[in-house]
Design an enzyme around this catalytic site. Structure first.
Site, PDB file in Angstrom:
ATOM      1  N   ASP A  91      34.369  49.815  43.968  1.00 49.86           N
ATOM      2  CA  ASP A  91      35.755  50.067  43.560  1.00 49.86           C
ATOM      3  C   ASP A  91      35.887  50.177  42.049  1.00 49.86           C
ATOM      4  O   ASP A  91      35.053  49.668  41.299  1.00 49.86           O
ATOM      5  CB  ASP A  91      36.707  48.979  44.110  1.00 49.86           C
ATOM      6  CG  ASP A  91      36.389  47.583  43.615  1.00 49.86           C
ATOM      7  OD1 ASP A  91      35.199  47.251  43.486  1.00 49.86           O
ATOM      8  OD2 ASP A  91      37.338  46.817  43.326  1.00 49.86           O
ATOM      9  N   GLU A 114      36.069  44.147  44.013  1.00 51.86           N
ATOM     10  CA  GLU A 114      35.731  43.295  42.862  1.00 51.86           C
ATOM     11  C   GLU A 114      36.858  43.271  41.857  1.00 51.86           C
ATOM     12  O   GLU A 114      37.165  42.242  41.261  1.00 51.86           O
ATOM     13  CB  GLU A 114      34.439  43.810  42.199  1.00 51.86           C
ATOM     14  CG  GLU A 114      33.831  42.847  41.175  1.00 51.86           C
ATOM     15  CD  GLU A 114      34.348  42.974  39.759  1.00 51.86           C
ATOM     16  OE1 GLU A 114      34.084  42.102  38.930  1.00 51.86           O
ATOM     17  OE2 GLU A 114      35.058  43.969  39.456  1.00 51.86           O
TER      18      GLU A 114
HETATM   19 ZN   LIG Z   1      32.850  45.676  37.450  1.00 50.90          ZN
END
Ligand SMILES: [Zn+2]
Length: 488
Positions: free
Chosen positions: A120, A187
């Site tokens: 992501d 994340e």
């Molecule tokens: Zn990162």
């Protein structure tokens, strides 16, 4: 012997000892021979990264079902792009969108290692679009760079790891120890469905890792005052994240007949007191960092460092000057939200603020809370922990391990004989979710970045040089083999 002569001799001797100590620091590492690295056709990883950037795997706080489509596309793209890797790796999907790969090792008595990454990326603010020199999601390759969101955080590492596995499989390499590769999908919004669930799954299976590598440190310059040469920094821990809510009640009414202080004044005073009374500085972690790059420091700094027992206040003064190094020596705080009042002639019924703390390892929530109470010392201010925004502590990994030593060695083999130093990360990564199954969490992305590149991360004009991407592939091909075969 007169007293004067005695005192003078002692002082001279002391200075001499201090001088010798600083000389030892100056020559703190041995040179290593370069090694032969795999040949990489530089067009290939650049093209693959460009394709990866085009898949808009954007993390944001409110996600619709539709927003997850690119994540599935990313899975398919990986599968199609790295067929040889996919023929030997076992893949497991966690929480629908995160990926866990296992490269089964020949010797099951060795603990596995894990390479952590995420697919992501953060969104691109609309208002910044015209500052971009290349469209953030087109994956343009121009002027020797691959441009776009994810080029440095961290599709570059996903590509480099897979590129190197693909090559190692081609070379019929089989690791002795098992190697896990994880690609989280959230994340940038805490990793709670991705990395945290992957770690929970591995824990249920009884997996204990020998070491883990995630993003964090790089080969950079300008990190430390007075040092403008390149050095490699390996992240060894993360600061804890904690937000406190401050609240004060007022008595609403007409502002023509006010009390001495309104609720807004109470909160403002509390915030000002916090700014004037920072948490104390501690040098224990930064000393390891400075010792690692000691050869690059000016002599006065080396002298102070080698004799830190006496020069501690001087070193603190020096490091406090830059916000970046100040953040490495103390728990910092920043007032980030303030609310109160509805109209210029109405007394506010309440006022509130949020203060975000980043804790130096060793400081606890309780300690911070106690300190804040002592500093504000005002019963009118209610102080509470914002539980939605508190992440818990992350342990600091030791550097006296074969995993760290080999990492350091390979960095110096690949990037030349540069100093390598451990560093505390001031931001969070997925690695902290693996604390229960791993004692040795390290952070490093094998590429050289210029000081201004740091602003490109999460900022505008994110890009990576095509040559650095090649270095990353070469680095991972070597590290995968060394960690894959080493008996630790
Ligand atoms: Zn990162």
């Amino acid at each position: 012997m007169s007293v004067v002569v005695l005192v003078t001799s002692i002082v001279v001797l002391l200075v001499l000892v201090m001088f010798l100590k600083s000389l030892r620091l100056k020559h703190s590492f041995e040179t290593v021979e370069p090694v032969e690295l795999i040949k990489v056709d530089k067009e290939i990883p650049a093209r693959h990264l460009s394709e990866a950037i085009r898949i808009k795997t954007i993390s944001q706080s409110l996600m619709e079902r539709e927003d997850y489509k690119p994540f599935l596309q990313f899975h398919n793209w990986l599968d199609k792009t790295y067929p040889k890797a996919h023929a030997v790796l076992q893949r497991k999907i966690i929480s629908e969108f995160s990926l866990l790969y296992l490269w089964q090792g020949l010797d099951t008595s060795l603990k596995p290692v894990l390479f952590s990454s995420h697919m992501d990326v953060v969104p691109v603010e609309r208002s910044t679009m015209d500052v971009w020199e290349a469209s953030p999601f087109k994956g343009e390759i121009k002027n020797g760079f691959v441009w776009g969101r994810g080029a440095l955080d961290m599709k570059h590492q996903v590509v480099a790891i897979f590129e190197s596995i693909e090559r190692l499989v081609e070379m019929s390499y089989q690791p002795k120890r098992s190697i896990y590769v994880t690609i989280g999908h959230d994340e940038e919004i805490s990793g709670k469905n991705g990395a945290r669930q992957i770690a929970a799954y591995l824990k249920r299976k009884g997996v204990q890792l020998a070491a883990l590598l995630d993003e964090g440190g790089m080969v950079s310059q300008g990190m430390i005052p007075y040092v403008d040469q390149k050095a490699a920094f390996i992240g060894i821990g993360e600061k804890e994240y904690l937000t406190l809510n401050l609240y004060a009640k007022g008595s609403p009414g007409h502002s023509s007949n006010p009390p001495r202080q309104t609720a807004i004044g109470v909160i403002a005073r509390a915030l000002a007191l916090l700014d004037d009374n920072r948490m104390p500085a501690r040098l224990n972690l930064i000393l390891q960092t400075l010792e690692g790059i000691a050869s690059l420091l000016p002599f006065q700094f080396q002298f102070a460092l080698a004799n830190s027992w006496i020069f501690k206040p001087v070193i603190i003064k020096l490091l406090e000057k830059q916000t970046q190094t100040n953040a490495l020596i103390r728990t910092t705080h920043a007032s980030t939200v303030i609310k109160g009042g509805i109209k210029d002639n109405v007394l506010p019924a309440e006022a509130s603020a949020k203060v975000n703390f980043r804790l130096l390892p060793g400081d606890t929530r309780e300690k911070v809370l106690k300190n804040v109470h002592n500093v504000i010392n005002d019963a009118r201010v209610k102080i509470t922990i914002d539980e939605a925004d508190a992440w818990g502590a992350c342990k600091v990994s030791t550097i006296q391990t074969p995993a760290y030593n080999t990492l350091e060695l390979i960095i110096r083999q690949v990037f030349g004989n540069i100093p390598v130093a451990p560093l505390l990360l001031i931001f969070a990564t997925d690695a902290r979710h693996y604390q229960e199954i791993c004692d040795h969490l390290y952070h490093f992305s094998p590429l050289r970045v210029a000081p201004e590149d740091m602003k490109r991360l999460h900022g505008v004009n994110e890009r990576i040089s095509v040559d650095e991407l090649v270095k990353m592939v070469q680095f991972f091909a070597r590290l995968l083999r060394v960690w894959g075969d080493a008996e630790f």
